[in-house]
Design an enzyme around this catalytic site. Structure first.
Site, PDB file in Angstrom:
ATOM      1  N   HIS A  82      73.459  26.349  14.904  1.00  0.00           N
ATOM      2  CA  HIS A  82      72.732  26.132  16.171  1.00  0.00           C
ATOM      3  C   HIS A  82      73.131  24.802  16.824  1.00  0.00           C
ATOM      4  CE1 HIS A  82      69.828  29.507  15.587  1.00  0.00           C
ATOM      5  NE2 HIS A  82      70.070  29.256  14.325  1.00  0.00           N
ATOM      6  N   ASN A 155      64.584  33.443  16.836  1.00  0.00           N
ATOM      7  CA  ASN A 155      65.861  33.884  17.405  1.00  0.00           C
ATOM      8  C   ASN A 155      65.608  34.914  18.498  1.00  0.00           C
ATOM      9  OD1 ASN A 155      67.637  32.349  15.882  1.00  0.00           O
ATOM     10  ND2 ASN A 155      68.098  33.962  14.420  1.00  0.00           N
ATOM     11  N   HIS A 346      61.150  22.677  12.689  1.00  0.00           N
ATOM     12  CA  HIS A 346      60.943  22.997  11.276  1.00  0.00           C
ATOM     13  C   HIS A 346      59.900  24.112  11.170  1.00  0.00           C
ATOM     14  CE1 HIS A 346      60.260  22.897   7.139  1.00  0.00           C
ATOM     15  NE2 HIS A 346      59.907  21.640   6.945  1.00  0.00           N
TER      16      HIS A 346
HETATM   17 FE1  HDE Z   1      67.731  28.190  10.737  1.00  0.00          FE
HETATM   18  N1  HDE Z   1      68.498  26.346  10.447  1.00  0.00           N
HETATM   19  N2  HDE Z   1      68.036  28.649   8.798  1.00  0.00           N
HETATM   20  N3  HDE Z   1      67.146  30.126  11.054  1.00  0.00           N
HETATM   21  N4  HDE Z   1      67.481  27.816  12.666  1.00  0.00           N
HETATM   22  C1  HDE Z   1      68.655  25.396  11.370  1.00  0.00           C
HETATM   23  O1  HDE Z   1      68.047  23.157  11.101  1.00  0.00           O
HETATM   24  C2  HDE Z   1      68.302  27.744   7.843  1.00  0.00           C
HETATM   25  C3  HDE Z   1      67.062  31.111  10.122  1.00  0.00           C
HETATM   26  C4  HDE Z   1      66.922  28.626  13.606  1.00  0.00           C
HETATM   27  O2  HDE Z   1      67.198  24.244  18.214  1.00  0.00           O
HETATM   28  C5  HDE Z   1      69.073  24.070  10.806  1.00  0.00           C
HETATM   29  O3  HDE Z   1      67.657  21.372  12.399  1.00  0.00           O
HETATM   30  C6  HDE Z   1      68.275  28.379   6.546  1.00  0.00           C
HETATM   31  C7  HDE Z   1      66.370  32.250  10.647  1.00  0.00           C
HETATM   32  C8  HDE Z   1      66.956  27.996  14.901  1.00  0.00           C
HETATM   33  O4  HDE Z   1      67.209  22.641  16.717  1.00  0.00           O
HETATM   34  C9  HDE Z   1      69.100  24.330   9.290  1.00  0.00           C
HETATM   35  C10 HDE Z   1      68.012  29.694   6.790  1.00  0.00           C
HETATM   36  C11 HDE Z   1      66.046  31.917  11.937  1.00  0.00           C
HETATM   37  C12 HDE Z   1      67.546  26.757  14.690  1.00  0.00           C
HETATM   38  C13 HDE Z   1      68.707  25.787   9.221  1.00  0.00           C
HETATM   39  C14 HDE Z   1      67.860  29.856   8.207  1.00  0.00           C
HETATM   40  C15 HDE Z   1      66.536  30.584  12.171  1.00  0.00           C
HETATM   41  C16 HDE Z   1      67.863  26.679  13.288  1.00  0.00           C
HETATM   42  C17 HDE Z   1      70.292  23.457  11.405  1.00  0.00           C
HETATM   43  C18 HDE Z   1      67.900  30.823   5.779  1.00  0.00           C
HETATM   44  C19 HDE Z   1      65.328  32.785  12.969  1.00  0.00           C
HETATM   45  C20 HDE Z   1      67.865  25.708  15.725  1.00  0.00           C
HETATM   46  C21 HDE Z   1      69.822  22.268  12.206  1.00  0.00           C
HETATM   47  C22 HDE Z   1      66.955  30.576   4.758  1.00  0.00           C
HETATM   48  C23 HDE Z   1      63.974  33.055  12.614  1.00  0.00           C
HETATM   49  C24 HDE Z   1      66.699  24.798  15.977  1.00  0.00           C
HETATM   50  C25 HDE Z   1      68.416  22.182  11.953  1.00  0.00           C
HETATM   51  C26 HDE Z   1      67.061  23.802  17.061  1.00  0.00           C
HETATM   52  C27 HDE Z   1      68.439  25.563  12.693  1.00  0.00           C
HETATM   53  C28 HDE Z   1      68.583  26.415   8.045  1.00  0.00           C
HETATM   54  C29 HDE Z   1      67.625  31.121   8.790  1.00  0.00           C
HETATM   55  C30 HDE Z   1      66.365  29.942  13.426  1.00  0.00           C
HETATM   56  C31 HDE Z   1      70.400  24.009   8.594  1.00  0.00           C
HETATM   57  C32 HDE Z   1      68.535  27.701   5.217  1.00  0.00           C
HETATM   58  C33 HDE Z   1      66.048  33.557   9.916  1.00  0.00           C
HETATM   59  C34 HDE Z   1      66.456  28.554  16.211  1.00  0.00           C
HETATM   60  O5  HDE Z   1      68.161  23.563   8.618  1.00  0.00           O
END
Ligand code: HDE
Length: 722
Positions: A82, A155, A346
């Site tokens: 992202h 999402n 978060h």
């Molecule tokens: Fe994320 N995801 N994600 N994700 N995610 C991040 O956090 C992660 C997942 C989502 O505009 C990171 O600050 C793991 C699902 C959005 O700043 C990180 C898993 C969904 C955003 C991270 C998922 C999301 C992130 C990268 C699986 C939809 C952007 C930077 C367990 C429900 C937020 C940060 C923004 C961002 C980890 C799966 C949505 C790396 C480990 C499912 C919208 O922490």
């Protein structure tokens, strides 16, 4: 900044004010005096200190060193996923009290607006990648509530690729540029992604979404958002319900064509960011409604699938979405870095009344976000950055660390204590504040997955069955494109064998041009990871899953190109332009060069864009004026003819007036007007004689056509050379 700053502990009001004034003066755009970061006035910001005007620069030039050092450290690590995002401020307002289901304060009173900051993002690409890549979009909302910040980090698709967080690094490594040569950027169309995806049958449902036009939004303002996981609403009595969150855009749900998306990536990589910015800047505030699907705790077993499985959605045809409030984005950020870049979401930022479920993907996310912010934002104090600060009072004994802003005073940084304010101070076992749902848990430790997660195909089939025929065509074309970029025939074959478990027709169509064998469901069934278990969907089809059923019906902010050249009969477009503008569309005159064109009446009209700097892919519709000399000129310009052909190929509405119809000749549409003054030889094509057409009819027909977004059933677009 919407989040008010907190007074730092122990600072006096007078010194606060003096400091604030200084800060304002030093950061003012209009400050003419430059200083170093220590406040020393800089005598010359154009020349470094040298030994003679032609001599070497001197190491002692601390002014130069400070400036360059700061510049060297301007960049912070981009988000691992992202990375490319666009943000905006706004507010959320509930339509009714949700007290029956949740004690969350911001969902109680329709008179209370909660400030929000929203960040939309692509997932796979780097910070500088193009907006229109085929990808899921992040839809993250930070609510600055009176009970603390609540983040709904979702999402634009309601399901995900994997069921367990432990697979996330593998998924992301597979989709990111391949590590040996760092290619391709922001694209899933390569071997490692499809290698992984074809070996993970649980990804199949999400693949269907990512290959659909949902992955190519026309605008961030025209996409749905989903919380994906099941969460829990908890009311004041402690009763729990499962809840899934939805954001429904007021402008409908619309996509680009793949050809368009690829071309836009080159012509305007900031297409979505610009669109969002301009809409807000011009007062066209994007709006979404918040919807919830509520399932009684204990009744989730009746759904027919496991509510904790993030590769499953709850069909709206099964549990309707209840609309409970609206989100309005009405203010652009003032500083991209300070707000859009530094915002830290978060899924574990909760408020009382909302809790998690045991979805194993969600559980893994709870650890990841703080962890990643620690390195991305440089330490544990990122909550103090203005964009991340809660608007309610905060107090705890967490102390110090990199970049700490708050200056707590006094001796006590522990509890319980009596030294802090003279009274005994102790926090434990309170019944106020955040209460976790009191779920009974007693189970063996297992590293495993519930068999209720084993069905990987039924909802992919439901999704496929629910699409319109044009949407199905686009899904087939997307799979073909992506797999055609995969060099390994084994991977291509494996993928279509998997697709045979979704729908044999789909798999056969995808396989046809890929130089592989016909899909073989038995081969897929023999592979590791395949599960024979298949639920029976409670609904065969769900209209809410197709974009075609979410037109929105408005032409607000839709862009219409009016093609111009010398000799234009300006009177032919005047009324239509007015009507379009009145209906909320944005009309731009596009011609061979900037400056003016001369009308048939020898008047001058101003041109907004050239064919080269604003090609048809930047518009939703085209209006071709009348005027024999103008049309003869346009017919002689390849760029103008291409403009119309391309708009036609991308299924956009085109309205041609009088002799303007000749520009459609190369598509095989006969320009000659019949006795009718307005005719529609095919959907979205309007040919009109302005001298005979009833007052207002051309505008009416054109507006109706544009409001349908695209005319996907246009025949033979493949044959159009554009
Ligand atoms: Fe994320 N995801 N994600 N994700 N995610 C991040 O956090 C992660 C997942 C989502 O505009 C990171 O600050 C793991 C699902 C959005 O700043 C990180 C898993 C969904 C955003 C991270 C998922 C999301 C992130 C990268 C699986 C939809 C952007 C930077 C367990 C429900 C937020 C940060 C923004 C961002 C980890 C799966 C949505 C790396 C480990 C499912 C919208 O922490």
């Amino acid at each position: 900044m919407s989040a008010p700053r907190h007074k730092t502990v122990g600072s006096s009001k007078a010194s606060d004010n003096a400091k604030a004034k200084q800060l304002e003066a030093s950061t003012s755009t209009f400050a003419h005096i430059l200083t170093t970061n220590q406040g020393l006035q800089i005598p010359d910001n154009h020349n470094s200190l040298k030994a003679g005007t032609r001599g070497p620069s001197l190491l002692e030039d601390f002014i130069l060193r400070e400036k360059i050092t700061h510049f060297d450290h301007e960049r912070i690590p981009e988000r691992a996923v992202h990375a490319r995002g666009s943000g905006a401020h706004g507010y959320f307002k509930p339509y009714m009290s949700m007290v029956q289901f949740t004690s969350a304060g911001f969902l109680q009173d329709p008179d209370i607006e909660t400030p929000v900051f929203v960040r939309f993002s692509t997932v796979a690409g780097s910070k500088g990648s193009a907006d229109t890549a085929r990808d899921a979009r992040g839809f993250a909302v930070k609510f600055y509530t009176a009970e603390g910040n609540y983040d709904l980090v979702g999402n634009n698709m309601p399901v995900f690729f994997i069921q367990d967080a432990i697979k996330f690094p593998d998924l992301i490594h597979a989709v990111k540029p391949e590590p040996h040569h760092g290619m391709p950027q922001a694209a899933s169309a390569h071997d490692t992604f499809w290698d992984f995806a074809s070996l993970m049958p649980e990804s199949t449902h999400m693949l269907m979404w990512v290959m659909s036009d949902r992955a190519l939004p026309r605008s961030l303002r025209m996409m749905e958002g989903f919380g994906v996981h099941a969460f829990r609403f908890i009311n004041a009595q402690g009763d729990a319900h499962f809840v899934k969150f939805h954001w429904k855009p007021k402008l409908g749900v619309h996509g680009l064509t793949w050809d368009e998306a690829q071309k836009i990536a080159g012509k305007d990589a900031d297409f979505h960011r610009r669109d969002l910015w301009e809409a807000i800047d011009s007062g066209n505030f994007p709006e979404w409604e918040l919807g919830v699907q509520i399932v009684d705790a204990g009744k989730e077993g009746e759904l027919g699938f496991d509510i904790l499985d993030p590769t499953k959605l709850i069909p709206e045809a099964q549990v309707p979405v209840q609309i409970i409030g609206k989100l309005v984005l009405n203010r652009n950020p003032e500083n991209f870095f300070a707000e859009t870049e530094q915002v830290a979401f978060h899924p574990g930022h909760l408020v009382p009344g909302i809790d998690f479920s045991n979805d194993p993907l969600l559980q893994g996310r709870l650890f990841s976000y703080t962890d990643t912010q620690l390195s991305r934002l440089g330490g544990p104090n990122f909550h103090e950055l203005p964009i991340n600060r809660a608007v309610c009072p905060m107090h705890n004994f967490q102390r110090d660390g990199m970049h700490r802003q708050t200056i707590p005073k006094g001796r006590t940084a522990y509890e319980p204590n009596t030294l802090g304010n003279g009274a005994e101070f102790r926090v434990d076992g309170a019944t106020q504040g955040f209460q976790s749902y009191r779920e009974s848990l007693e189970s063996p430790k297992v590293r495993g997955r519930s068999p209720s997660f084993d069905d990987h195909f039924s909802q992919a089939t439901l999704f496929w069955n629910s699409q319109s025929s044009a949407e199905k065509d686009h899904i087939v074309a997307a799979f073909r494109f992506e797999l055609s970029k995969v060099e390994s025939t084994d991977i291509r074959q494996r993928m279509v064998d998997n697709l045979a478990h979704v729908d044999m027709k789909l798999a056969t169509r995808v396989a046809a041009p890929l130089g592989i064998n016909s899909p073989d469901p038995k081969a897929a069934a023999g592979r590791l990871g395949y599960r024979a278990y298949r639920i029976t969907n409670k609904v065969d089809e769900d209209p809410s899953l197709r974009m075609a059923s979410k037109p929105g019906g408005s032409i607000k902010t839709r862009k219409v190109a009016i093609l111009v050249a010398d000799g234009i009969e300006a009177a032919t477009i005047k009324r239509i332009q007015l009507d379009l503008t009145e209906a909320g569309a944005i009309c731009k005159l596009v011609g061979p060069q900037l400056g003016n064109v001369v009308t048939a009446n020898a008047r001058q009209i101003n041109v907004d864009h050239t064919f080269a700097n604003m090609p048809s892919i930047m518009f939703d519709a085209v209006l071709i004026p009348g005027g024999p000399q103008c049309i003869a000129a346009l017919l002689g310009m390849g760029e103008a003819v291409h403009f119309v052909l391309e708009a036609y190929k991308h299924c956009k509405s085109i309205c041609a007036l009088n002799e303007g119809a000749q520009l459609l000749g190369s598509i095989g549409l006969k320009p000659a007007m019949s006795k009718e003054s307005v005719k529609t030889p095919e959907a979205g094509i309007i040919l009109a004689d302005t001298r005979k057409a009833p007052e207002g009819q051309i505008s009416q027909d054109f507006i109706a056509a544009i409001s349908l977004h695209r005319h996907w059933d246009r025949a033979n677009v493949e044959a159009v050379p554009a």
